[in-house]
Design an enzyme around this catalytic site. Structure first.
Site, PDB file in Angstrom:
ATOM      1  N   CYS A   1       0.818  -0.854   0.120  1.00  0.00           N
ATOM      2  CA  CYS A   1      -0.458  -0.100   0.028  1.00  0.00           C
ATOM      3  C   CYS A   1       0.826   0.844  -0.073  1.00  0.00           C
ATOM      4  O   CYS A   1       0.187   2.810  -0.164  1.00  0.00           O
ATOM      5  CB  CYS A   1      -0.764  -0.193   1.240  1.00  0.00           C
ATOM      6  SG  CYS A   1      -2.196  -1.153   1.734  1.00  0.00           S
TER       7      CYS A   1
ATOM      8  N   ASN B   1     -10.326  -0.322   0.880  1.00  0.00           N
ATOM      9  CA  ASN B   1      -9.524  -0.378   0.533  1.00  0.00           C
ATOM     10  C   ASN B   1      -8.337  -0.844  -0.518  1.00  0.00           C
ATOM     11  O   ASN B   1      -8.851  -1.745  -1.075  1.00  0.00           O
ATOM     12  CB  ASN B   1      -8.174  -1.275   1.662  1.00  0.00           C
ATOM     13  CG  ASN B   1      -6.229  -1.315   1.909  1.00  0.00           C
ATOM     14  OD1 ASN B   1      -6.026  -0.967   0.549  1.00  0.00           O
ATOM     15  ND2 ASN B   1      -6.309  -2.006   2.982  1.00  0.00           N
TER      16      ASN B   1
ATOM     17  N   HIS C   1      -2.845   7.159   3.057  1.00  0.00           N
ATOM     18  CA  HIS C   1      -3.885   5.926   2.173  1.00  0.00           C
ATOM     19  C   HIS C   1      -4.422   5.251   2.948  1.00  0.00           C
ATOM     20  O   HIS C   1      -4.425   5.756   4.722  1.00  0.00           O
ATOM     21  CB  HIS C   1      -2.245   4.424   2.762  1.00  0.00           C
ATOM     22  CG  HIS C   1      -2.931   2.804   2.436  1.00  0.00           C
ATOM     23  ND1 HIS C   1      -3.470   3.163   0.998  1.00  0.00           N
ATOM     24  CD2 HIS C   1      -2.727   1.925   3.702  1.00  0.00           C
ATOM     25  CE1 HIS C   1      -3.947   1.459   1.405  1.00  0.00           C
ATOM     26  NE2 HIS C   1      -3.560   0.810   2.913  1.00  0.00           N
TER      27      HIS C   1
HETATM   28  N1  ACO Z   1     -18.887  -7.946   9.820  1.00  0.00           N
HETATM   29  C1  ACO Z   1     -19.093  -8.717  11.084  1.00  0.00           C
HETATM   30  N2  ACO Z   1     -18.304  -8.754  11.941  1.00  0.00           N
HETATM   31  C2  ACO Z   1     -17.157  -9.075  12.211  1.00  0.00           C
HETATM   32  C3  ACO Z   1     -16.776  -8.573  11.223  1.00  0.00           C
HETATM   33  C4  ACO Z   1     -17.251  -8.641   9.785  1.00  0.00           C
HETATM   34  N3  ACO Z   1     -16.966  -8.252   8.277  1.00  0.00           N
HETATM   35  N4  ACO Z   1     -15.435  -8.856  11.053  1.00  0.00           N
HETATM   36  C5  ACO Z   1     -15.419  -9.009  11.728  1.00  0.00           C
HETATM   37  N5  ACO Z   1     -16.078  -9.587  12.832  1.00  0.00           N
HETATM   38  C6  ACO Z   1     -16.016  -9.400  14.103  1.00  0.00           C
HETATM   39  C7  ACO Z   1     -15.066 -10.319  14.346  1.00  0.00           C
HETATM   40  O1  ACO Z   1     -15.524 -11.599  14.423  1.00  0.00           O
HETATM   41  C8  ACO Z   1     -15.621 -10.078  15.905  1.00  0.00           C
HETATM   42  O2  ACO Z   1     -16.628 -10.764  16.338  1.00  0.00           O
HETATM   43  P1  ACO Z   1     -16.214 -11.545  17.712  1.00  0.00           P
HETATM   44  O3  ACO Z   1     -15.600 -10.392  19.116  1.00  0.00           O
HETATM   45  O4  ACO Z   1     -17.466 -12.073  18.449  1.00  0.00           O
HETATM   46  O5  ACO Z   1     -14.625 -12.237  18.002  1.00  0.00           O
HETATM   47  C9  ACO Z   1     -15.723  -8.555  16.467  1.00  0.00           C
HETATM   48  O6  ACO Z   1     -16.164  -7.760  14.722  1.00  0.00           O
HETATM   49  C10 ACO Z   1     -14.434  -7.780  16.469  1.00  0.00           C
HETATM   50  O7  ACO Z   1     -13.331  -8.193  15.587  1.00  0.00           O
HETATM   51  P2  ACO Z   1     -11.838  -6.980  15.606  1.00  0.00           P
HETATM   52  O8  ACO Z   1     -11.048  -8.420  15.001  1.00  0.00           O
HETATM   53  O9  ACO Z   1     -11.430  -7.076  16.757  1.00  0.00           O
HETATM   54  O10 ACO Z   1     -12.522  -5.868  15.024  1.00  0.00           O
HETATM   55  P3  ACO Z   1     -11.650  -4.749  14.685  1.00  0.00           P
HETATM   56  O11 ACO Z   1     -12.127  -3.719  15.757  1.00  0.00           O
HETATM   57  O12 ACO Z   1     -10.157  -4.910  15.445  1.00  0.00           O
HETATM   58  O13 ACO Z   1     -12.015  -4.556  13.249  1.00  0.00           O
HETATM   59  C11 ACO Z   1     -10.422  -4.397  11.494  1.00  0.00           C
HETATM   60  C12 ACO Z   1     -10.993  -4.857  12.593  1.00  0.00           C
HETATM   61  C13 ACO Z   1     -11.865  -3.299  10.524  1.00  0.00           C
HETATM   62  C14 ACO Z   1     -10.355  -5.542  10.266  1.00  0.00           C
HETATM   63  C15 ACO Z   1      -9.769  -3.623  12.061  1.00  0.00           C
HETATM   64  O14 ACO Z   1      -8.687  -4.441  12.630  1.00  0.00           O
HETATM   65  C16 ACO Z   1      -8.619  -2.957  10.766  1.00  0.00           C
HETATM   66  O15 ACO Z   1      -8.871  -2.207  10.134  1.00  0.00           O
HETATM   67  N6  ACO Z   1      -7.302  -3.806  10.838  1.00  0.00           N
HETATM   68  C17 ACO Z   1      -6.516  -2.815   9.574  1.00  0.00           C
HETATM   69  C18 ACO Z   1      -6.646  -3.845   8.589  1.00  0.00           C
HETATM   70  C19 ACO Z   1      -5.840  -3.159   7.558  1.00  0.00           C
HETATM   71  O16 ACO Z   1      -7.090  -1.960   7.416  1.00  0.00           O
HETATM   72  N7  ACO Z   1      -5.814  -3.388   7.069  1.00  0.00           N
HETATM   73  C20 ACO Z   1      -6.171  -3.625   5.584  1.00  0.00           C
HETATM   74  C21 ACO Z   1      -4.644  -4.257   4.118  1.00  0.00           C
HETATM   75  S1  ACO Z   1      -3.560  -3.702   5.105  1.00  0.00           S
HETATM   76  C22 ACO Z   1      -2.955  -2.242   4.741  1.00  0.00           C
HETATM   77  O17 ACO Z   1      -3.446  -1.558   3.417  1.00  0.00           O
HETATM   78  C23 ACO Z   1      -2.014  -1.989   5.111  1.00  0.00           C
END
Ligand code: ACO
Length: 357
Positions: free
Chosen positions: A118, A314, A284
């Site tokens: 990215c 993204n 980004h």
């Molecule tokens: N819809 C509904 N629920 C979901 C989803 C979804 N799409 N995805 C995960 N959940 C659930 C999980 O299973 C979890 O449930 P549980 O509590 O019963 O176990 C709950 O939601 C919370 O999950 P977390 O992973 O703790 O959620 P978080 O608040 O961390 O958000 C996210 C997840 C959005 C992926 C976040 O970690 C994030 O944005 N990380 C950055 C990663 C990123 O953006 N990467 C992009 C690619 S890399 C790059 O561009 C650099």
């Protein structure tokens, strides 16, 4: 004198998919996606190839087509360098940059691909700027060396082809698209004022997309293994596709928020500037919450950030140049403004640059 941006453009595939439509694929909902990521919809390429998207963005940046922003029309012969930043090239060989060079008929350009995930566009502009500065300095004994005066830098992705559409923690995040910028070495312009690139370890594989080469290899420790059952190897691999992104969301989130604020601070230090000097930051766009965290760390108003993640998701290497073209289209960047581009991604890579518009 410096490396000035003289055009930028962007392209999105025709199909736009709303959050609620993904409910047919995975257990998710609009509210979860919007609150956790800021994403409302993403575009998915059906007919469009990565090259098609890149071409559209490049044509805007070169001033050939309406859209984006271009200070002037740049002729094909004027481009000396094409850098294509992507993790989803249509082919391994030829490079996407070579294909784009041929598609646009750029007779004088050297061309290569760059994978910094990215952060690709920030890396690409930095490499181009270095080649331009070396060309302009006329390094002694370098007669005959390629002169780079103008460059086309593209970030283009078809992430839909490496997304596991049965995995809700990743599939709601990604989209397809392209962005492009044209750079020119200009004696009368300040252009790029500072750059800062970083690579750091990702020991746990928080962001991974394996590249599987599937040809069976008929060799053993003793040499050629004529008895190797090539078909059996292939059968075992069939139905077990591994070429999809896997991600430890929380680890990436923590890395991203820190890397983004660190890169902005470092690049402004390098250029002898402060955040007060900056008119616009184009980050980004992986997740709006990451930008909010970084803004808080930097003690910087969110107003300074230009975001367009809501309807693109993204798009990895395309995200920064698409955001940049969007900022120009929205009239957010005026001549003389100082603009920061900042990225972070798989590797881990991160980096920022600041330029005068
Ligand atoms: N819809 C509904 N629920 C979901 C989803 C979804 N799409 N995805 C995960 N959940 C659930 C999980 O299973 C979890 O449930 P549980 O509590 O019963 O176990 C709950 O939601 C919370 O999950 P977390 O992973 O703790 O959620 P978080 O608040 O961390 O958000 C996210 C997840 C959005 C992926 C976040 O970690 C994030 O944005 N990380 C950055 C990663 C990123 O953006 N990467 C992009 C690619 S890399 C790059 O561009 C650099």
């Amino acid at each position: 004198m410096g490396c000035a941006l003289i055009g930028c453009g962007k392209a999105l595939p025709a199909l736009e998919v709303q959050n609620d439509e993904l409910k047919a694929l995975v257990d998710t909902n609009n509210e979860w996606i919007v609150t956790r990521t800021g994403i409302e919809s993403r575009h998915i390429a059906l007919e469009e190839t990565n090259l098609d998207l890149a071409e559209r963005a490049a044509r805007e940046a070169l001033g050939w087509d309406e859209g984006g922003w271009a200070a002037r029309r740049v002729e094909p012969e004027e481009i000396d360098l094409v850098i294509f930043c992507t993790i989803t090239a249509d082919h391994l060989v030829p490079s996407a940059a070579s294909e784009l060079r041929m598609r646009l008929d750029l007779p004088n350009a050297i061309a290569f691909d760059l994978n910094a995930a990215c952060t690709g566009f920030v890396y690409g502009v930095t490499v181009a700027e270095s080649l331009m500065a070396a060309s302009a300095a006329g390094v002694p004994g370098a007669a005959g060396r390629n002169k780079v005066r103008r460059a086309l830098i593209v970030g283009s992705e078809r992430l839909s082809r490496i997304t596991d559409w049965a995995e809700r923690s990743t599939c709601v995040l990604f989209g397809d698209g392209a962005g492009a910028g044209v750079l020119e070495w200009n004696e009368g312009r300040a252009g790029v004022l500072g750059t800062h690139l970083v690579n750091e370890d990702d020991p746990t594989g928080a962001l991974l997309c394996p590249l599987e080469f599937d040809m069976p290899v008929p060799f053993a420790a003793s040499g050629v293994d004529a008895g190797a059952d090539a078909e059996a190897v292939l059968r075992e691999r069939a139905g077990n596709p591994k070429q999809a992104i896997t991600m430890n969301g929380q680890a990436v989130f923590k890395f991203a928020a820190r890397a983004m604020s660190d890169a902005v601070t470092a690049v402004l230090d390098n250029a002898g500037l402060t955040l007060d000097d900056v008119a616009c930051i184009v980050p980004h766009q992986a997740n709006e919450r990451i930008v909010r965290f970084a803004a808080k760390k930097l003690d910087c108003s969110m107003e300074k950030f230009h975001l367009c993640i809501a309807h693109a998701g993204n798009t990895s290497a395309a995200s920064v140049p698409m955001g940049l073209a969007d900022a120009y289209e929205a009239g957010r960047i005026k001549p003389g403004d100082k603009v920061v581009l900042v990225g972070f991604g798989g590797g881990f890579t991160s980096g920022a640059l600041v330029y005068e518009a």
